[in-house]
Motif scaffolding. Sequence first.
Motif, PDB file in Angstrom:
ATOM      1  N   ALA A   1     -44.210  24.726  50.003  1.00 13.94           N
ATOM      2  CA  ALA A   1     -44.411  24.691  51.464  1.00 13.94           C
ATOM      3  C   ALA A   1     -44.881  26.074  51.897  1.00 13.94           C
ATOM      4  N   ASP A   2     -45.292  26.206  53.148  1.00 13.23           N
ATOM      5  CA  ASP A   2     -45.654  27.525  53.677  1.00 13.23           C
ATOM      6  C   ASP A   2     -44.460  28.463  53.554  1.00 13.23           C
ATOM      7  N   GLY A   3     -44.750  29.747  53.510  1.00 11.06           N
ATOM      8  CA  GLY A   3     -43.660  30.714  53.443  1.00 11.06           C
ATOM      9  C   GLY A   3     -44.176  32.060  52.977  1.00 11.06           C
ATOM     10  N   TYR A   4     -43.286  32.879  52.467  1.00 10.51           N
ATOM     11  CA  TYR A   4     -43.696  34.179  51.930  1.00 10.51           C
ATOM     12  C   TYR A   4     -42.865  34.506  50.698  1.00 10.51           C
ATOM     13  N   VAL A   5     -43.453  35.299  49.797  1.00 11.75           N
ATOM     14  CA  VAL A   5     -42.725  35.721  48.599  1.00 11.75           C
ATOM     15  C   VAL A   5     -41.652  36.712  49.049  1.00 11.75           C
ATOM     16  N   SER A   6     -40.380  36.347  48.869  1.00 17.96           N
ATOM     17  CA  SER A   6     -39.286  37.191  49.347  1.00 17.96           C
ATOM     18  C   SER A   6     -38.620  37.964  48.209  1.00 17.96           C
ATOM     19  N   ARG A   7     -38.933  37.584  46.975  1.00 20.82           N
ATOM     20  CA  ARG A   7     -38.320  38.283  45.845  1.00 20.82           C
ATOM     21  C   ARG A   7     -39.138  38.006  44.587  1.00 20.82           C
ATOM     22  N   ILE A   8     -39.345  39.049  43.798  1.00 19.74           N
ATOM     23  CA  ILE A   8     -39.978  38.894  42.484  1.00 19.74           C
ATOM     24  C   ILE A   8     -39.055  39.585  41.505  1.00 19.74           C
ATOM     25  N   LYS A   9     -38.677  38.884  40.455  1.00 23.28           N
ATOM     26  CA  LYS A   9     -37.806  39.516  39.465  1.00 23.28           C
ATOM     27  C   LYS A   9     -38.378  39.279  38.076  1.00 23.28           C
ATOM     28  N   ILE A  10     -38.461  40.355  37.298  1.00 22.28           N
ATOM     29  CA  ILE A  10     -38.890  40.243  35.903  1.00 22.28           C
ATOM     30  C   ILE A  10     -37.780  40.807  35.038  1.00 22.28           C
ATOM     31  N   ALA A  11     -37.269  39.986  34.121  1.00 19.34           N
ATOM     32  CA  ALA A  11     -36.156  40.409  33.267  1.00 19.34           C
ATOM     33  C   ALA A  11     -36.410  39.937  31.846  1.00 19.34           C
ATOM     34  N   HIS A  12     -35.891  40.685  30.864  1.00 21.76           N
ATOM     35  CA  HIS A  12     -36.045  40.268  29.464  1.00 21.76           C
ATOM     36  C   HIS A  12     -35.378  38.915  29.224  1.00 21.76           C
ATOM     37  N   PHE A  13     -34.195  38.741  29.816  1.00 21.95           N
ATOM     38  CA  PHE A  13     -33.415  37.519  29.596  1.00 21.95           C
ATOM     39  C   PHE A  13     -33.350  36.720  30.898  1.00 21.95           C
ATOM     40  N   GLY A  14     -32.464  35.756  30.962  1.00 19.88           N
ATOM     41  CA  GLY A  14     -32.266  34.983  32.195  1.00 19.88           C
ATOM     42  C   GLY A  14     -33.536  34.252  32.608  1.00 19.88           C
ATOM     43  N   TYR A  15     -33.948  34.458  33.846  1.00 28.19           N
ATOM     44  CA  TYR A  15     -35.088  33.732  34.420  1.00 28.19           C
ATOM     45  C   TYR A  15     -36.443  34.273  33.949  1.00 28.19           C
ATOM     46  N   GLY A  16     -36.465  35.368  33.174  1.00 29.02           N
ATOM     47  CA  GLY A  16     -37.746  35.936  32.740  1.00 29.02           C
ATOM     48  C   GLY A  16     -38.537  36.383  33.956  1.00 29.02           C
ATOM     49  N   LYS A  17     -39.777  35.861  34.095  1.00 27.92           N
ATOM     50  CA  LYS A  17     -40.570  36.155  35.297  1.00 27.92           C
ATOM     51  C   LYS A  17     -40.248  35.091  36.345  1.00 27.92           C
ATOM     52  N   ALA A  18     -39.712  35.528  37.489  1.00 30.01           N
ATOM     53  CA  ALA A  18     -39.270  34.579  38.513  1.00 30.01           C
ATOM     54  C   ALA A  18     -39.801  34.964  39.883  1.00 30.01           C
ATOM     55  N   LEU A  19     -40.112  33.928  40.659  1.00 30.86           N
ATOM     56  CA  LEU A  19     -40.675  34.099  41.994  1.00 30.86           C
ATOM     57  C   LEU A  19     -39.809  33.328  42.995  1.00 30.86           C
ATOM     58  N   TYR A  20     -39.531  33.962  44.133  1.00 30.77           N
ATOM     59  CA  TYR A  20     -38.722  33.346  45.191  1.00 30.77           C
ATOM     60  C   TYR A  20     -39.583  33.274  46.449  1.00 30.77           C
TER      61      TYR A  20
ATOM     62  N   ASN B   1     -38.169  26.937  57.375  1.00 30.48           N
ATOM     63  CA  ASN B   1     -37.026  26.075  57.690  1.00 30.48           C
ATOM     64  C   ASN B   1     -35.720  26.605  57.091  1.00 30.48           C
ATOM     65  N   GLY B   2     -35.748  27.811  56.516  1.00 28.56           N
ATOM     66  CA  GLY B   2     -34.505  28.435  56.066  1.00 28.56           C
ATOM     67  C   GLY B   2     -34.232  28.269  54.580  1.00 28.56           C
ATOM     68  N   TYR B   3     -34.957  27.378  53.905  1.00 28.07           N
ATOM     69  CA  TYR B   3     -34.740  27.198  52.469  1.00 28.07           C
ATOM     70  C   TYR B   3     -35.590  28.187  51.670  1.00 28.07           C
TER      71      TYR B   3
ATOM     72  N   ASN C   1     -29.911  28.707  53.200  1.00 34.47           N
ATOM     73  CA  ASN C   1     -29.963  30.070  53.736  1.00 34.47           C
ATOM     74  C   ASN C   1     -28.731  30.914  53.384  1.00 34.47           C
ATOM     75  N   ALA C   2     -27.736  30.276  52.716  1.00 34.33           N
ATOM     76  CA  ALA C   2     -26.591  31.035  52.210  1.00 34.33           C
ATOM     77  C   ALA C   2     -26.732  31.239  50.699  1.00 34.33           C
ATOM     78  N   GLU C   3     -27.970  31.066  50.166  1.00 27.64           N
ATOM     79  CA  GLU C   3     -28.250  31.275  48.737  1.00 27.64           C
ATOM     80  C   GLU C   3     -27.544  30.275  47.828  1.00 27.64           C
ATOM     81  N   ARG C   4     -27.133  29.142  48.391  1.00 31.27           N
ATOM     82  CA  ARG C   4     -26.497  28.118  47.547  1.00 31.27           C
ATOM     83  C   ARG C   4     -27.560  27.165  47.040  1.00 31.27           C
TER      84      ARG C   4
END
Length: 561
Positions: A67-86, A91-93, A161-164
Amino acid sequence: MRKFLLFFFISFSVFSQSEYPQDYFRSPLDINIVLAGTFAELRSNHFHSGLDIKTKRVEGLKVYGIADGYVSRIKIAHFGYGKALYVTHPNGYTSVYAHLQKFNPEIENYIKGKQYDKESFEIEIFPTAEELKITKGDVIAYSGNTGSSSGPHLHFEIRDNAERPINPMLFGLDVKDTTKPIISNVYAYPIGANSHINGSNKKQNLRVIPQKNGDYKIEELKAFGTIGFAIATLDKQDLAANKNGVYNISTYYNGNQNLEIDFKRFSFAETKHLNRLIDYSHFKENKERLQKLFIEENNPLSIYNNIIDNGYIKIDDTTSSVYKAKITDFKGNETNLDIAIKGENKLPNDSKEEIITQHYIQHDLEAELEAEKFKVNFYKDTFYDSFFIDFSVNNDTLTLHKPTIPLRKSFTISYDISNYKEEDLKQLYIARLIGWNNWPSYASTKRKENVLSTYTKDLGTYVLARDTIAPTIKAVNFKNGSWLSKYRYLKVKIDDKGTGISNYRATVNGKWILMEYNYKNKTLTHDFNDAVVTETKNKLKVIVTDNVGNSTTFETTFFRK
Ligand SMILES: [Zn+2]
C-alpha cells in the motif's frame, strides 16, 4: 461499575474482529501465495511473526509495496531477518519484508550511502516520512535468502501501531487450502499426586485413532482427579507439503467450551513464552512440540480466550464424559479430536518421580550458587516454576541441570580467572558443551578485571575454554597480482575455528570498502559497481578478528582498468 467495565471490554473485542481492512493491502508478490510458514506457528523460542511465502525456490522475485506509505526502517544483519525493509502506511499499520536479496535502486543507493558513512555492512536506519516514499504496487525490493533463512522465501509481516504482529491473512490475502489440520500425537497429564489416567499418575501418551472423515478418536480413558491434555498438530495447504501451524484450537468438556487458543495477534514481549505453551522438556527430549491445552501458573500469554478452570477438567465420579478439541486452519478447515472419559475413583498405581537435590530454586526469588571458581546468579522470575536444580562443579566444568527447563529470562555465569597467567587470560572464554560430541560452543563472554561472565538463557554444561587459533582468510576468485577489470565482484572466504568471527574490515588503498558477509558460505563479497575502487593498482587489506581477539591480516594486490 464492574458490570459496565465487563460490557465495555466485550464490545471492544467484538469490534476488533471486524477492524481489519480487506481491500487496503495488495499481495507483496505477483505469484500465487503458497506458504512455507504460517503466522504464529511454533518456532524455536518464539511464535513466527509473519508468513513465509514460497518464491519458487529462486531469489530475485519482485517484492511490491502492499500500500502507499514510506520506508520507516531498513535493517541489514548477518543473522535474523538479513536484509529487511519496513514500510509504514497511513492507516497505522507497518508491513515488513525480510530475507531480501536487495532493495530497489533508490533504496539500495540510500542504504549504501549510510553503510559507507558508518563503515559497516550491518546497519539499522530509520528514515523520515519524507525520504523514501512508496506508492502501492511499487517494486521495493527483490526476494532472497539473507540472514537466518534456510532457503529462498519472503518473510512478510503486518504490524499494528503498537508493533504487534497480526496474522496478515486477516487482511484478505488468499491461499489455496482445502486440507484439514492433522493431529499427530495426544498426551494426557494427571495434575497433583492423587489424579490418575488409566491408573497412572504419570503423563500418558494416548493412542490416536484416525477416522475416515479426517477426525480423530482416543480409546475411552479411565481417569480421576484433575487432568489436562496436550496435542501435536500441524496444517498443510493444498499446493505444498510444508508442515505449517494451525489457526485456532478450541476445547470443550461435555459440550461447554473450556479453552480457546487463538493466533490472531501477539506482542514481541510475549513471544518467548511459547516455551510455557509447549511441553518444553518433551520438546527438548523428542523434538516434538506438544501444545498444552491447559494454562499453568505464571503464563503471561495473551492467546487464550473463553477460559474455564484454566483448561483443566475434573473427573470426580463414575459418570461418562467427553472432552473434545476442535482445530481449525485459517480457511476454516476443521479437525475434531474426541476423548471419552470414564471416572474411576481409585488411587494411582504409581507416582511421578521428583528429583531432589541440595539446591532448591524458588522461582520468584533470586538465587546464587557458588562452587570453586564458578558462580551462578539467577534473578527473580528466571524460571516459571520452582524446582530442585542439579548444580555441581568439577575443576573447569560446571554442570547446571539439563536444558529441559524453560527460562523466562537470562541469568549470569561467572568464572574467577585470577589464577591464570596474564598472557593466557586474553584467550579464555566460557563455552557451553553442545551436541552429541560435547562441542564447546562460545558463550558470549565479557571480562571485568579477573572475572569472566556470560549472560545466558541456557541450562546445561559449561566449561572454561581457550581459543588460540586465529581466523583464516583466503581469496576466492582472484590471485595476488590478478587483473580484475572485467570482474563484477571481489570475493574472500573467512573462517574461524574456535569462538567464531567477531568482526571484519576490508580496505582498498586504505579506503574502507563494503563487503557483504554471508555466514552460510563464509564469504565476503564486494561489488565493484559501488565505484569506490577507482585506481589501477589496488592494495586490498582484510582484517578478521575472532571473539577472544585473535586477529588475522590478509594483504594482496590486484589491478583494474
Ligand atoms: Zn519467517
